[in-house]
Design a protein around this motif. Structure first.
Motif, short mmCIF file in Angstrom:
data_model
loop_
_atom_site.label_atom_id
_atom_site.label_comp_id
_atom_site.label_asym_id
_atom_site.label_seq_id
_atom_site.Cartn_x
_atom_site.Cartn_y
_atom_site.Cartn_z
N LYS A 1 3.84 -34.24 -30.99
CA LYS A 1 4.00 -32.39 -31.25
C LYS A 1 2.31 -31.76 -31.31
CE LYS A 1 8.35 -31.60 -33.19
NZ LYS A 1 9.03 -30.45 -32.90
N THR B 1 1.96 -29.25 -28.40
CA THR B 1 2.82 -28.18 -28.08
C THR B 1 1.69 -26.69 -28.89
OG1 THR B 1 3.17 -27.57 -30.47
CG2 THR B 1 4.18 -29.08 -28.66
N SER C 1 7.02 -25.40 -30.84
CA SER C 1 6.60 -26.45 -31.51
C SER C 1 8.27 -27.55 -31.21
CB SER C 1 6.79 -26.29 -32.75
OG SER C 1 8.30 -25.88 -33.45
N ASP C 2 9.17 -26.92 -30.45
CA ASP C 2 10.07 -28.28 -30.07
C ASP C 2 9.39 -29.26 -28.77
OD1 ASP C 2 12.40 -26.88 -31.55
OD2 ASP C 2 13.14 -26.27 -30.09
N LEU C 3 10.44 -30.31 -29.53
CA LEU C 3 9.77 -31.35 -27.93
C LEU C 3 11.02 -32.51 -28.45
CD1 LEU C 3 7.64 -32.40 -26.38
CD2 LEU C 3 6.89 -34.22 -27.80
N GLY D 1 10.14 -29.62 -23.89
CA GLY D 1 9.14 -29.38 -24.46
C GLY D 1 8.29 -27.51 -24.11
N SER E 1 5.36 -28.39 -19.48
CA SER E 1 5.66 -29.03 -20.45
C SER E 1 4.47 -29.92 -20.60
CB SER E 1 7.08 -29.26 -20.71
OG SER E 1 6.38 -30.25 -21.70
N GLY F 1 4.83 -32.45 -23.01
CA GLY F 1 6.05 -33.44 -22.69
C GLY F 1 4.65 -34.07 -21.65
#
Length: 309
Positions: A17, A20, A38-40, A281, A290, A293
């Protein structure tokens, strides 16, 4: 590969994380700017129907350049190998995915491969159908069958945003039409291509696509050969040589699986004979991949010995 629990995947998500923070969401397509950096999340799907997901799994993404693999498979099924590759090359390029430079210096002036924008536009042009709607519906039906998910549709907001900002792709199309690689109305092709890129999926959908490719084009729950084996092989080869834009060589060394990324933050992986991987991500590195990612796939590949090399 023998990942047996969601908890194992969540530990890897937690480790990655932090990466990111080192990237940015795509900003040249306005609708993609809304993504949360911040999404993953990740899903792994096995031929026996088992699937594991971890992270921000409720988030969906648009296929973007991942769609290039699927449009290539459909065009090859529609037109045959000789026809497609008489108009699009098979060689990697070190240039950015949206570059026009090689078109001007290559003789004949055909795109180097189907994974760059110029090549993908030429490939989408080859999908059979009487009009944009029929061709798009054929591609959607193809993806729905691969994923066993008939709810997959186009994200109209993203498609509209891409259509309005597609002037560089229009330029590529006009160049290709001048050299008789493309023979249709440019706005129709851009309409189809931007909708193709805006098809919305989940990580699990991506993992299922990867699994079908990993199993030589067979959707294992139905035992149906959706993609001919030879076409699945061609698609995976392009994923290895060109699938991660101009970072494909480094990715092959560090991860070593066929994969295709998109600027929405998606990555679709196919571990030959083993499983499919879907990842999201949206924080991207300078190459358009990503950032977290790729790190996640590096750790996954090392932990479970996924590299095909």
């Amino acid at each position: 590969m023998n990942c047996e629990t969601r908890e194992e995947l969540q530990l890897l998500i937690d480790e990655c994380k932090k990466y990111t923070d080192g990237g940015e969401v795509a900003d040249y397509i306005p609708a993609l700017q809304k993504a949360k950096r911040s999404d993953l999340s990740i899903s792994i799907y096995y031929p026996d129907g088992r699937g594991f997901s971890a992270g921000d799994c409720h988030q969906t993404m648009t296929l973007q350049s991942i769609s290039k693999v699927l449009s290539l498979a459909l065009a090859l099924m529609d037109r045959g190998v000789d026809y497609v590759f008489s108009r699009v090359g098979q060689e990697p390029t070190g240039d950015p995915f949206n570059s026009i430079a090689k078109l001007e210096t290559s003789k004949p002036s055909k795109p180097l491969n189907p994974m760059i924008n110029a090549g993908a536009l030429a490939v989408t042009h080859m999908i059979k159908g009487e009009n944009v709607e029929e061709r798009l519906n054929r591609l959607l039906a193809f993806i729905q069958e691969i994923t066993q998910n008939d709810q997959i549709q186009v994200n109209e907001e993203v498609a509209s945003s891409e259509f309005k900002t597609a002037d560089l792709n229009r330029s590529l199309c006009y160049f290709l039409r001048q050299h008789h690689i493309i023979e249709e109305n440019i706005e129709d092709l851009i309409d189809l291509y931007t909708k193709q890129c805006a098809i919305e999926v989940s990580c699990l959908d991506l993992a299922k696509i990867g699994c079908v490719l990993a199993m030589g084009g067979v959707e294992m729950s139905t035992q149906k050969q959706i993609i001919p084996h030879e076409i699945a092989r061609i698609c995976k080869t392009f994923m290895v040589t060109c699938g991660m834009y101009n970072a494909s060589g480094e990715f092959a060394i560090k991860v070593g699986i066929p994969a295709k990324s998109g600027v929405s933050g998606g990555i679709m992986g196919a571990v030959p004979g083993k499983c499919g991987i879907g990842l999201y991500g949206p924080s991207l590195d300078e190459k358009g991949n990503s950032i977290a990612g790729v790190k996640l796939l590096e750790k996954l590949s090392k932990k479970y010995s996924l590299s095909m090399f």
